[in-house]
Design an enzyme around this catalytic site. Structure first.
Site, PDB file in Angstrom:
ATOM      1  N   ARG A 104      12.462  -0.121  13.957  1.00 22.60           N
ATOM      2  CA  ARG A 104      13.673   0.251  13.211  1.00 22.60           C
ATOM      3  C   ARG A 104      14.606   1.091  14.080  1.00 22.60           C
ATOM      4  O   ARG A 104      14.157   1.756  15.027  1.00 22.60           O
ATOM      5  CB  ARG A 104      13.309   0.969  11.917  1.00 22.60           C
TER       6      ARG A 104
ATOM      7  N   GLY B 285       2.362  -9.255   5.870  1.00 19.38           N
ATOM      8  CA  GLY B 285       1.184  -8.489   5.444  1.00 19.38           C
ATOM      9  C   GLY B 285       1.576  -7.229   4.695  1.00 19.38           C
ATOM     10  O   GLY B 285       0.720  -6.547   4.120  1.00 19.38           O
TER      11      GLY B 285
ATOM     12  N   SER C  72       0.129 -12.262   2.170  1.00 17.07           N
ATOM     13  CA  SER C  72      -1.132 -11.865   1.534  1.00 17.07           C
ATOM     14  C   SER C  72      -1.330 -10.364   1.653  1.00 17.07           C
ATOM     15  O   SER C  72      -0.993  -9.772   2.685  1.00 17.07           O
ATOM     16  CB  SER C  72      -2.318 -12.583   2.193  1.00 17.07           C
ATOM     17  N   GLY C  73      -1.896  -9.767   0.634  1.00 15.14           N
ATOM     18  CA  GLY C  73      -2.229  -8.341   0.661  1.00 15.14           C
ATOM     19  C   GLY C  73      -3.386  -8.056   1.592  1.00 15.14           C
ATOM     20  O   GLY C  73      -3.668  -6.889   1.894  1.00 15.14           O
TER      21      GLY C  73
ATOM     22  N   HIS D 102      -8.588   4.143   1.307  1.00 11.63           N
ATOM     23  CA  HIS D 102      -7.853   3.964   2.565  1.00 11.63           C
ATOM     24  C   HIS D 102      -7.574   5.317   3.210  1.00 11.63           C
ATOM     25  O   HIS D 102      -7.648   6.356   2.561  1.00 11.63           O
ATOM     26  CB  HIS D 102      -6.508   3.263   2.322  1.00 11.63           C
TER      27      HIS D 102
ATOM     28  N   LYS E   2      -1.713   6.076   4.069  1.00  7.90           N
ATOM     29  CA  LYS E   2      -1.261   4.929   3.268  1.00  7.90           C
ATOM     30  C   LYS E   2      -0.293   5.394   2.174  1.00  7.90           C
ATOM     31  O   LYS E   2      -0.556   6.388   1.498  1.00  7.90           O
ATOM     32  CB  LYS E   2      -2.468   4.191   2.663  1.00  7.90           C
TER      33      LYS E   2
HETATM   34  N1  LIG Z   1      -2.093  -7.630   4.515  1.00  7.06           N
HETATM   35  C1  LIG Z   1      -2.952  -7.019   5.350  1.00  7.06           C
HETATM   36  O1  LIG Z   1      -3.982  -7.585   5.786  1.00  7.06           O
HETATM   37  C2  LIG Z   1      -2.650  -5.615   5.789  1.00  7.06           C
HETATM   38  C3  LIG Z   1      -1.533  -5.020   5.330  1.00  7.06           C
HETATM   39  N2  LIG Z   1      -1.177  -3.771   5.785  1.00  7.06           N
HETATM   40  C4  LIG Z   1       0.115  -3.281   5.324  1.00  7.06           C
HETATM   41  O2  LIG Z   1       1.015  -3.308   6.428  1.00  7.06           O
HETATM   42  C5  LIG Z   1       2.004  -2.291   6.276  1.00  7.06           C
HETATM   43  C6  LIG Z   1       2.050  -1.443   7.534  1.00  7.06           C
HETATM   44  O3  LIG Z   1       0.848  -0.734   7.690  1.00  7.06           O
HETATM   45  P1  LIG Z   1       0.616   0.242   8.943  1.00  7.06           P
HETATM   46  O4  LIG Z   1       0.723  -0.516  10.207  1.00  7.06           O
HETATM   47  O5  LIG Z   1      -0.636   0.979   8.660  1.00  7.06           O
HETATM   48  O6  LIG Z   1       1.870   1.226   8.761  1.00  7.06           O
HETATM   49  P2  LIG Z   1       2.686   2.007   9.881  1.00  7.06           P
HETATM   50  O7  LIG Z   1       3.534   2.990   9.137  1.00  7.06           O
HETATM   51  O8  LIG Z   1       1.759   2.487  10.942  1.00  7.06           O
HETATM   52  O9  LIG Z   1       3.611   0.857  10.537  1.00  7.06           O
HETATM   53  C7  LIG Z   1       4.762   0.328   9.967  1.00  7.06           C
HETATM   54  C8  LIG Z   1       5.786   0.216  11.080  1.00  7.06           C
HETATM   55  O10 LIG Z   1       6.907  -0.516  10.605  1.00  7.06           O
HETATM   56  C9  LIG Z   1       8.066   0.195  11.051  1.00  7.06           C
HETATM   57  N3  LIG Z   1       9.240  -0.161  10.273  1.00  7.06           N
HETATM   58  C10 LIG Z   1       9.627   0.296   9.066  1.00  7.06           C
HETATM   59  N4  LIG Z   1      10.809  -0.241   8.712  1.00  7.06           N
HETATM   60  C11 LIG Z   1      11.183  -1.069   9.731  1.00  7.06           C
HETATM   61  C12 LIG Z   1      12.313  -1.874   9.988  1.00  7.06           C
HETATM   62  N5  LIG Z   1      13.316  -1.983   9.096  1.00  7.06           N
HETATM   63  N6  LIG Z   1      12.373  -2.559  11.143  1.00  7.06           N
HETATM   64  C13 LIG Z   1      11.373  -2.487  12.044  1.00  7.06           C
HETATM   65  N7  LIG Z   1      10.276  -1.709  11.873  1.00  7.06           N
HETATM   66  C14 LIG Z   1      10.178  -1.011  10.725  1.00  7.06           C
HETATM   67  C15 LIG Z   1       7.671   1.659  10.925  1.00  7.06           C
HETATM   68  O11 LIG Z   1       8.545   2.503  11.638  1.00  7.06           O
HETATM   69  P3  LIG Z   1       8.650   4.059  11.187  1.00  7.06           P
HETATM   70  O12 LIG Z   1       7.279   4.621  11.147  1.00  7.06           O
HETATM   71  O13 LIG Z   1       9.491   4.655  12.272  1.00  7.06           O
HETATM   72  O14 LIG Z   1       9.306   4.047   9.843  1.00  7.06           O
HETATM   73  C16 LIG Z   1       6.275   1.599  11.528  1.00  7.06           C
HETATM   74  O15 LIG Z   1       6.303   1.659  12.944  1.00  7.06           O
HETATM   75  C17 LIG Z   1       1.617  -1.530   4.998  1.00  7.06           C
HETATM   76  O16 LIG Z   1       2.352  -2.071   3.913  1.00  7.06           O
HETATM   77  C18 LIG Z   1       0.132  -1.844   4.836  1.00  7.06           C
HETATM   78  O17 LIG Z   1      -0.322  -1.726   3.528  1.00  7.06           O
HETATM   79  C19 LIG Z   1      -1.930  -3.092   6.676  1.00  7.06           C
HETATM   80  C20 LIG Z   1      -3.087  -3.637   7.148  1.00  7.06           C
HETATM   81  C21 LIG Z   1      -3.552  -4.948   6.745  1.00  7.06           C
HETATM   82  O1  LIG Z   2      -2.433   0.152   4.549  1.00  6.20           O
HETATM   83  C1  LIG Z   2      -3.484  -0.294   5.067  1.00  6.20           C
HETATM   84  O2  LIG Z   2      -4.036   0.256   6.014  1.00  6.20           O
HETATM   85  C2  LIG Z   2      -4.054  -1.526   4.513  1.00  6.20           C
HETATM   86  N1  LIG Z   2      -3.351  -2.171   3.631  1.00  6.20           N
HETATM   87  C3  LIG Z   2      -3.684  -3.387   2.996  1.00  6.20           C
HETATM   88  C4  LIG Z   2      -3.786  -3.162   1.500  1.00  6.20           C
HETATM   89  O3  LIG Z   2      -2.895  -2.502   0.928  1.00  6.20           O
HETATM   90  O4  LIG Z   2      -4.714  -3.670   0.879  1.00  6.20           O
HETATM   91  C5  LIG Z   2      -4.864  -4.083   3.613  1.00  6.20           C
HETATM   92  C6  LIG Z   2      -5.907  -3.200   4.221  1.00  6.20           C
HETATM   93  O5  LIG Z   2      -6.784  -2.782   3.222  1.00  6.20           O
HETATM   94  C7  LIG Z   2      -5.335  -2.035   5.017  1.00  6.20           C
END
Ligand SMILES: NC(=O)C1=CN([C@@H]2O[C@H](COP(=O)(O)OP(=O)(O)OC[C@H]3O[C@@H](n4cnc5c(N)ncnc54)[C@H](OP(=O)(O)O)[C@@H]3O)[C@@H](O)[C@H]2O)C=CC1
Ligand SMILES: O=C(O)C1=N[C@H](C(=O)O)C[C@H](O)C1
Length: 277
Positions: free
Chosen positions: A41, A104, A128-129, A162, A166
């Site tokens: 971002r 995700g 997918s969640g 978690h 989160k």
């Molecule tokens: N479906 C699945 O299997 C999984 C889903 N998740 C989900 O993924 C998401 C991210 O998790 P996680 O990696 O732990 O979170 P983080 O906060 O570590 O990472 C999210 C990143 O996205 C960036 N970001 C936010 N807005 C923008 C934008 N407009 N443009 C570009 N980058 C942006 C953030 O920047 P900044 O911090 O500077 O705002 C940050 O670097 C969550 O919703 C989580 O629940 C996570 C693991 C598995």
């Molecule tokens: O935020 C996370 O870390 C994760 N988010 C996903 C969720 O909301 O279920 C998947 C995973 O459990 C990790």
């Protein structure tokens, strides 16, 4: 004579995040894909840095940028684990570029669905969640167990834990598992779920699906679905100990979606688990 096999160019959005870094490392390990861009971002400290270095690898020549449009125009797919508002914007861009969009991000709401559906007229969206094989298989088991056990006798509760960072609850996975249980029961989750309990709640409402949320430390993701009746309880559990399971699932989803028609797909489609009765 050997034929060159095309490599899929993947963008990682949210490149500096926990999942973003795991995705960059995973793309580096898997044959048939390469990193085509890394987006963060506007205002992020990561802008201008080398994406490989950011993810703990050597330099890979991909510079983190906030200028998504030209990067999308040159890629085959985008892996998106960011935030709800960002994922909606990336879906519009993926539709414009007619590429694959693997979402995700969790914590999105029902009102976001029409915009994603509209984008999927041009993009191939997989959302997918939880991108892991284990959780998606567990969702099929939960659906079948809920179907087999009568609602009047068996209560269903979904428990998740978690890490402390989160921001959304219940987790996307807890809701996915709740949806699977509701499907097994033939009920609508939205009108049968109890997402919070506090104070004098009264006795448990028959046929409801309850959720409980724990947050702490560095827990990657733990989910248990309990089916409880008088004198016995069944527990189906999944524990994630490494984010690479989600990253590998996301890359698998992108490769699966690449030759598909534009549409809105789930991880069950990717894994061949959809519609198994
Ligand atoms: N479906 C699945 O299997 C999984 C889903 N998740 C989900 O993924 C998401 C991210 O998790 P996680 O990696 O732990 O979170 P983080 O906060 O570590 O990472 C999210 C990143 O996205 C960036 N970001 C936010 N807005 C923008 C934008 N407009 N443009 C570009 N980058 C942006 C953030 O920047 P900044 O911090 O500077 O705002 C940050 O670097 C969550 O919703 C989580 O629940 C996570 C693991 C598995
Ligand atoms: O935020 C996370 O870390 C994760 N988010 C996903 C969720 O909301 O279920 C998947 C995973 O459990 C990790």
């Amino acid at each position: 004579m050997s034929q060159a096999v095309a490599s899929m160019g993947l963008i990682v959005v949210g490149a500096a995040g926990r999942m973003g870094q795991s995705l960059i490392r995973t793309i580096d390990e898997i044959d048939g894909v390469h990193l085509a861009g890394a987006i963060e971002r506007t205002g992020s400290d990561a802008l201008g840095r080398d994406a490989g270095v950011l993810a703990g690898l050597g330099p890979n020549g991909v510079t983190v940028t906030d200028d998504a449009l030209p990067v999308f125009a040159q890629a085959d797919g985008v892996l998106d684990f960011t935030a709800p508002a960002a994922s909606l914007e990336f879906a519009d861009l993926a539709a414009q570029a007619r590429i694959v969009h693997v979402i995700g991000t969790t914590g999105m709401s029902e009102s976001d669905e029409p915009r994603l559906k509209a984008a999927s007229r041009h993009a191939r969206i997989v959302k997918s969640g939880n991108m892991s094989l284990g959780v998606n298989l567990m969702s099929v088991l939960v659906r079948d167990a809920a179907r087999a056990l009568a609602a009047a006798d068996w209560d269903i509760e979904v428990l998740e834990m978690h890490h402390r960072h989160k921001v959304d609850a219940p987790s996307g996975t807890a809701l996915l598992l709740g949806e699977a249980a509701a499907e097994g029961r033939g009920i609508d989750l939205a009108t049968h779920s109890v997402r919070v309990r506090d104070g004098h709640t009264g006795a448990r409402e028959e046929g409801s699906i309850g959720f409980a949320t724990l947050r702490g430390g560095s827990v990657v993701g733990e989910h248990t679905v309990m089916l409880a009746t008088e004198g016995e309880t069944i527990e189906l559990s999944h524990k994630a100990t490494d984010r690479s399971i989600f990253a590998r699932g996301a890359v698998r989803a992108a490769l699966w979606a690449w030759p598909q028609k534009p549409g809105y797909y789930s991880m069950l489609d990717v894994l061949g688990l959809a519609g198994r009765d």
